[in-house]
Design an enzyme around this catalytic site. Structure first.
Site, PDB file in Angstrom:
ATOM      1  N   TRP A  46       0.797  -1.143   0.009  1.00 14.46           N
ATOM      2  CA  TRP A  46      -0.078   0.167   0.120  1.00 14.46           C
ATOM      3  C   TRP A  46       0.982   1.216   0.050  1.00 14.46           C
ATOM      4  O   TRP A  46       0.401   2.325  -0.724  1.00 14.46           O
ATOM      5  CB  TRP A  46      -1.159   0.043   1.233  1.00 14.46           C
ATOM      6  CG  TRP A  46      -2.234  -0.969   0.972  1.00 14.46           C
ATOM      7  CD1 TRP A  46      -2.380  -2.028   1.616  1.00 14.46           C
ATOM      8  CD2 TRP A  46      -3.004  -0.898  -0.169  1.00 14.46           C
ATOM      9  NE1 TRP A  46      -3.306  -2.697   1.104  1.00 14.46           N
ATOM     10  CE2 TRP A  46      -3.785  -2.043  -0.124  1.00 14.46           C
ATOM     11  CE3 TRP A  46      -3.303  -0.222  -1.253  1.00 14.46           C
ATOM     12  CZ2 TRP A  46      -4.947  -2.369  -0.849  1.00 14.46           C
ATOM     13  CZ3 TRP A  46      -4.392  -0.246  -2.025  1.00 14.46           C
ATOM     14  CH2 TRP A  46      -5.177  -1.586  -1.919  1.00 14.46           C
ATOM     15  N   ASP A  80      -1.936   6.457   6.547  1.00 15.20           N
ATOM     16  CA  ASP A  80      -2.872   5.759   5.929  1.00 15.20           C
ATOM     17  C   ASP A  80      -3.142   4.496   6.950  1.00 15.20           C
ATOM     18  O   ASP A  80      -2.519   3.759   7.284  1.00 15.20           O
ATOM     19  CB  ASP A  80      -2.379   5.017   4.615  1.00 15.20           C
ATOM     20  CG  ASP A  80      -3.349   4.031   4.071  1.00 15.20           C
ATOM     21  OD1 ASP A  80      -4.352   4.028   4.709  1.00 15.20           O
ATOM     22  OD2 ASP A  80      -3.240   3.622   3.107  1.00 15.20           O
ATOM     23  N   LYS A 106     -12.948  -1.542   6.252  1.00 14.89           N
ATOM     24  CA  LYS A 106     -12.061  -2.397   7.215  1.00 14.89           C
ATOM     25  C   LYS A 106     -12.304  -2.464   8.502  1.00 14.89           C
ATOM     26  O   LYS A 106     -12.330  -3.408   9.121  1.00 14.89           O
ATOM     27  CB  LYS A 106     -10.656  -2.291   6.887  1.00 14.89           C
ATOM     28  CG  LYS A 106     -10.188  -2.754   5.290  1.00 14.89           C
ATOM     29  CD  LYS A 106      -9.026  -2.191   4.698  1.00 14.89           C
ATOM     30  CE  LYS A 106      -8.935  -2.665   3.592  1.00 14.89           C
ATOM     31  NZ  LYS A 106      -8.161  -1.849   2.696  1.00 14.89           N
TER      32      LYS A 106
HETATM   33  C1  LIG Z   1      -7.375  -1.324   1.486  1.00 16.44           C
HETATM   34  C2  LIG Z   1      -6.232  -0.393   1.833  1.00 16.44           C
HETATM   35  C3  LIG Z   1      -6.179   0.685   0.791  1.00 16.44           C
HETATM   36  C4  LIG Z   1      -7.152   0.942  -0.360  1.00 16.44           C
HETATM   37  O1  LIG Z   1      -8.428   1.250  -0.091  1.00 16.44           O
HETATM   38  P1  LIG Z   1      -9.729   1.497  -1.121  1.00 16.44           P
HETATM   39  O2  LIG Z   1     -10.742   1.848  -0.169  1.00 16.44           O
HETATM   40  O3  LIG Z   1      -9.898   0.058  -1.827  1.00 16.44           O
HETATM   41  O4  LIG Z   1      -9.109   2.468  -1.899  1.00 16.44           O
HETATM   42  C5  LIG Z   1      -5.378   1.646   1.107  1.00 16.44           C
HETATM   43  N1  LIG Z   1      -4.362   1.310   2.018  1.00 16.44           N
HETATM   44  C6  LIG Z   1      -4.412   0.333   2.771  1.00 16.44           C
HETATM   45  C7  LIG Z   1      -3.685   0.651   3.948  1.00 16.44           C
HETATM   46  C8  LIG Z   1      -5.470  -0.783   2.682  1.00 16.44           C
HETATM   47  O5  LIG Z   1      -5.767  -1.612   3.665  1.00 16.44           O
END
Ligand SMILES: *Cc1c(COP(=O)(O)O)cnc(C)c1O
Length: 361
Positions: free
Chosen positions: A102, A172, A196
């Protein structure tokens, strides 16, 4: 219906009580003669839900007045571009910590939009650890420092956040927000896709220090500038009403469980169960991640062979434990255990792992 244990990396399991409550009021919302997703987002009923969701998030995460909360769309992925669009400074490098898949995606977009510097990379250890705080040298001239505090695919969590001084720290937190308290004296921008730990897909939460809202230059298009959304309580355009409504219910559930500290304890208990089996297996199960960087949300593990991994996933699925296959980029197995995964789910997986080794080891 028998609910199965869903170890998906996202979208993922949600509390059953939340699903049932949404079902009960889906066709008609609070006597309105229509559902919530049919009504104007400017009306009083939706407005109450929206403001409640903002207030709950602020209260649960103890978000101080120095920070605004934004409800956006485009996933965490759009933030890979919005961060540099809003926070870059001409002549200054944006600093990125490359902890895995990511982080790489965030870096790729940052490179498209300005000067970018990778200040630490896990590439030479195959992304099996996060850096300790003292491994990062922060130049006070960086535009900002970006971390991916939980790498969902590799199962690497950054427990020691760097002290970046006056340089804004951006995190993030998509796959572990709301699993532990956040120290907002240290972090300036937090972003997370909701699917998530917060609710269904379609909503991205951004928590940003107010004085950073004005950094974007005038060329940034309206939707893509944070400053557009903050003064409008994220109702500049039509918000993702259903996702926000669902998140509000999830947050209500978190409150009823005892808040973030309860989520924190539960995350630790679940992780201890699975890593305990791995570490007690005499090397039969292996977690490639260094112990001090092991994610509490996404447990990545290997079995002695690819064939055994296939068999493990198939038999676990038949036993009511699904989505244990690792990400296609890394293979192996991965158990994602977000806030709504009950301890019973982790216990069932731990028991299954022990029995599977006994039979096949
Ligand atoms: C799932 C995830 C993303 C991407 O998320 P989307 O909502 O699908 O764009 C980005 N960073 C991390 C750490 C993730 O787990």
């Amino acid at each position: 219906m028998a609910r199965i244990y869903n170890f998906s990396a996202g979208p993922c399991t949600l509390p059953l009580s939340v699903l049932e409550s949404a079902q009960a009021e889906f066709v008609e919302f609070e006597g309105a003669g229509m559902s919530l997703i049919e009504m104007s987002h400017r009306g009083p009923q939706y407005d109450r839900v929206h403001m409640e969701a903002l207030a709950r998030l602020r209260h649960l995460l103890s978000i101080p007045d120095t920070h605004d909360i934004l409800f956006l769309q485009g996933g965490a992925t759009l933030q890979f571009a919005m961060i540099p669009m809003n926070l870059s400074v001409p002549g200054k490098a944006a600093a990125y910590v490359q902890t895995g898949a990511w982080a790489k995606k965030a870096i790729a977009d940052a490179k498209r939009l300005g000067e970018t510097k990778i200040i630490w990379s896990g590439a030479d250890c195959d992304f099996t650890r996060a850096p300790a705080a003292d491994e990062l040298t922060i130049d006070p001239d960086y535009a900002y420092v970006h971390i991916t505090s939980n790498e969902t695919i590799g199962g690497v969590e950054l427990f020691e956040w760097p002290d970046t001084g006056d340089v804004p720290l951006v995190a993030d937190m998509s796959s572990h927000i709301m699993s532990a308290p956040i120290d907002f004296t240290k972090v300036d921008v937090v972003y997370a896709g909701a699917q998530k730990n917060l609710g269904p897909a379609g909503l991205t939460v951004v928590i940003i220090r107010k004085d950073l809202l004005e950094r974007a230059n005038e060329e940034v298009p309206a939707y893509l500038a944070y400053r557009t959304h903050a003064p409008k309580d994220s109702m500049y355009n039509t918000p993702p009403v259903f996702a926000i409504y669902m998140m509000n219910k999830v947050l209500e559930w978190v409150e009823a469980q005892g808040g973030v500290s309860a989520m924190d304890a539960l995350a630790q208990a679940r992780a201890d169960l699975i890593y305990g089996v791995i570490d007690g297996s005499d090397g039969w199960y292996r977690c490639p991640v260094e112990p001090r960087s092991r994610s509490r949300m996404n447990v990545f593990f290997r079995l002695p062979s690819a064939d055994l991994e296939k068999q493990f996933i198939a038999e676990a699925t038949a036993a009511g434990m699904v989505y244990l296959k690792g990400h296609r980029a890394v293979g192996g197995c991965r158990a994602s255990m977000y806030n709504a995964m009950p301890i019973e789910g982790a216990q069932a997986l731990a028991d299954f792992m022990v029995a599977f080794q006994k039979k096949n080891g």
